[in-house]
Write a protein that holds these residues in place. Structure first.
Motif, PDB file in Angstrom:
ATOM      1  N   ALA A 298       2.156   0.666  -4.402  1.00 25.39           N
ATOM      2  CA  ALA A 298       1.006   1.405  -4.937  1.00 25.39           C
ATOM      3  C   ALA A 298       1.341   2.855  -5.308  1.00 25.39           C
ATOM      4  O   ALA A 298       1.047   3.285  -6.433  1.00 25.39           O
ATOM      5  CB  ALA A 298      -0.158   1.352  -3.945  1.00 25.39           C
TER       6      ALA A 298
ATOM      7  N   LEU B 272      -2.803  -2.889  -7.952  1.00 23.87           N
ATOM      8  CA  LEU B 272      -3.866  -2.203  -7.232  1.00 23.87           C
ATOM      9  C   LEU B 272      -5.244  -2.809  -7.458  1.00 23.87           C
ATOM     10  O   LEU B 272      -6.163  -2.572  -6.674  1.00 23.87           O
ATOM     11  CB  LEU B 272      -3.904  -0.722  -7.626  1.00 23.87           C
ATOM     12  CG  LEU B 272      -2.960   0.219  -6.875  1.00 23.87           C
ATOM     13  CD1 LEU B 272      -1.496  -0.092  -7.184  1.00 23.87           C
ATOM     14  CD2 LEU B 272      -3.260   1.668  -7.225  1.00 23.87           C
TER      15      LEU B 272
ATOM     16  N   ASP C 293       0.792  -1.228   0.000  1.00 26.10           N
ATOM     17  CA  ASP C 293       0.000   0.000   0.000  1.00 26.10           C
ATOM     18  C   ASP C 293       0.825   1.280   0.000  1.00 26.10           C
ATOM     19  O   ASP C 293       0.349   2.314  -0.484  1.00 26.10           O
ATOM     20  CB  ASP C 293      -0.933   0.015   1.212  1.00 26.10           C
ATOM     21  CG  ASP C 293      -2.003  -1.065   1.146  1.00 26.10           C
ATOM     22  OD1 ASP C 293      -2.308  -1.536   0.033  1.00 26.10           O
ATOM     23  OD2 ASP C 293      -2.512  -1.455   2.218  1.00 26.10           O
TER      24      ASP C 293
END
Length: 385
Positions: free
Chosen positions: A50, A202, A46
């Motif tokens: 990402a 994602l 994350d």
């Protein structure tokens, strides 16, 4: 400075770093558990992968739009702006090279968008092919480029070859209409592959327009053509459906990605030209950004190890803390090796394309090798914890 003195300084610095970590560490004798490993993997997905791939896809999209406009109206100001966008996209790509596993590896995206040197003979043949230029000039020229041009004509370095010369943006007068046709199509393909990286990790959190483009092109972006994104696959490590048998296996894969790029920077990207094996094997030779590329590769390792890109780091969910809980001295050596590799690369004479044989480059090679070896120890430590 003699080798003995350098070694003494290095040992003294390592001891100081280790003492510093020990003084602020609150779990030096307590091993991280399985839930901690899951938190590290989630933080990696994350807050390292990402944001890096999101920025890469956005810059690649902007570059494709700018070059499509320049194809219709070439001008010096527009080229300078496109060069800035190119370098911004390039920065994010190089910062992603510590995690070339997953979508980048499974779909062959790394060699597709980042092979060098450009095949100038093939490029000249292409410029003399009326049929291929017409295909690249069509509405689906991006698809044609991706499917029909070889890796040595695609990606960043094909675009770099058109936009830059001797480290500077080219003048509009130096780029032909056929070259604009080529570079616009190649930039479209680069955008598509960056979408594939972004959506691959994602999943549904990626922009809907990027997902739609991949679906329209029938480009795969899930793990083994299944339901999971690469991000979800890692977060579900140890659960049914994930390709990672355990959360520890996921952490080992993350560290292995760092090992691989540290080794590649030292033993290939720098070494091949520096040692005289292949003086044409120089990354980013037209923009003169080789050393920046190397620096960003090591920065990609730092982002992975420290728990996120700048501004998104969480030490409590980082490999840094995880390894520190297992072996504080090893963690200190990793941090020191990362910083040393970056410092040695930054000390290389620039541009590398003109100074590839300098002795200082050998010190960067050694520093990258030491970083790779230290990270190998991390894999063993995680396995044996």
């Amino acid at each position: 400075m003699t080798k003995t003195i350098r070694n003494l300084i290095a040992v003294t610095a390592s001891v100081a770093v280790a003492m510093m970590f020990a003084s602020c560490k609150h779990e030096t004798t307590e091993e991280f558990n399985d839930e901690d490993a899951a938190a590290v993997a989630a933080q990696f997905v994350d807050h390292t992968v990402a944001p890096t791939y999101t920025a890469l896809a956005a810059n690649a999209e902007q570059l494709a739009n700018q070059l499509a406009a320049l194809k219709q109206n070439p001008n010096d100001a527009g080229i300078r702006t496109a060069c800035e966008t190119f370098l911004a996209a390039r920065e994010q790509w190089e910062k992603s090279e510590a995690f070339l596993f997953g979508a980048a590896g499974d779909y062959g995206i790394d060699p597709h968008i980042d092979s060098w040197p450009l095949d100038e003979d093939a490029f000249n043949t292409l410029m003399n092919s009326t049929e291929m230029l017409a295909a690249l000039d069509a509405e689906d020229g991006d698809v044609v480029a991706g499917e029909r041009l070889g890796n040595a004509l695609l990606g960043f370095h094909g675009i770099e070859y058109i936009l830059f010369a001797e480290g500077q943006p080219k003048a509009a007068s130096a780029i032909t209409a056929d070259q604009w046709t080529y570079v616009a199509a190649v930039a479209g393909d680069l955008r598509n592959r960056c979408y594939q990286l972004e959506v691959g990790w994602l999943g549904d959190a990626a922009p809907a327009s990027h997902i739609a483009k991949l679906d329209d092109m029938e480009l795969q972006y899930t793990v083994a053509s299944g339901e999971l994104s690469y991000g979800d696959n890692m977060k579900r490590a140890g659960q049914a459906g994930s390709t990672y048998a355990s959360r520890i296996a996921a952490l080992q894969a993350i560290v292995q990605g760092c090992v691989d790029i540290a080794d590649e920077v030292g033993s290939s990207k720098i070494y091949a030209a520096w040692h005289g094996e292949d003086i044409t094997y120089i990354e980013s030779p037209y923009s003169y950004m080789s050393i920046t590329d190397f620096h960003n590769n090591i920065l990609s390792i730092q982002n992975v190890y420290m728990g996120g890109v700048e501004g998104q780091r969480d030490n409590s969910k980082s490999l840094h803390s995880y390894v520190n809980a297992i072996d504080a001295s090893l963690d200190a050596r990793v941090v020191d090796a990362i910083n040393n590799a970056m410092a040695k690369i930054d000390a290389m004479p620039a541009p590398f394309a003109l100074h590839y044989s300098e002795a200082a480059n050998g010190e960067a090679v050694e520093a990258c090798a030491a970083l790779s070896e230290t990270l190998d120890e991390v894999i063993d430590a995680i396995r044996n914890n």
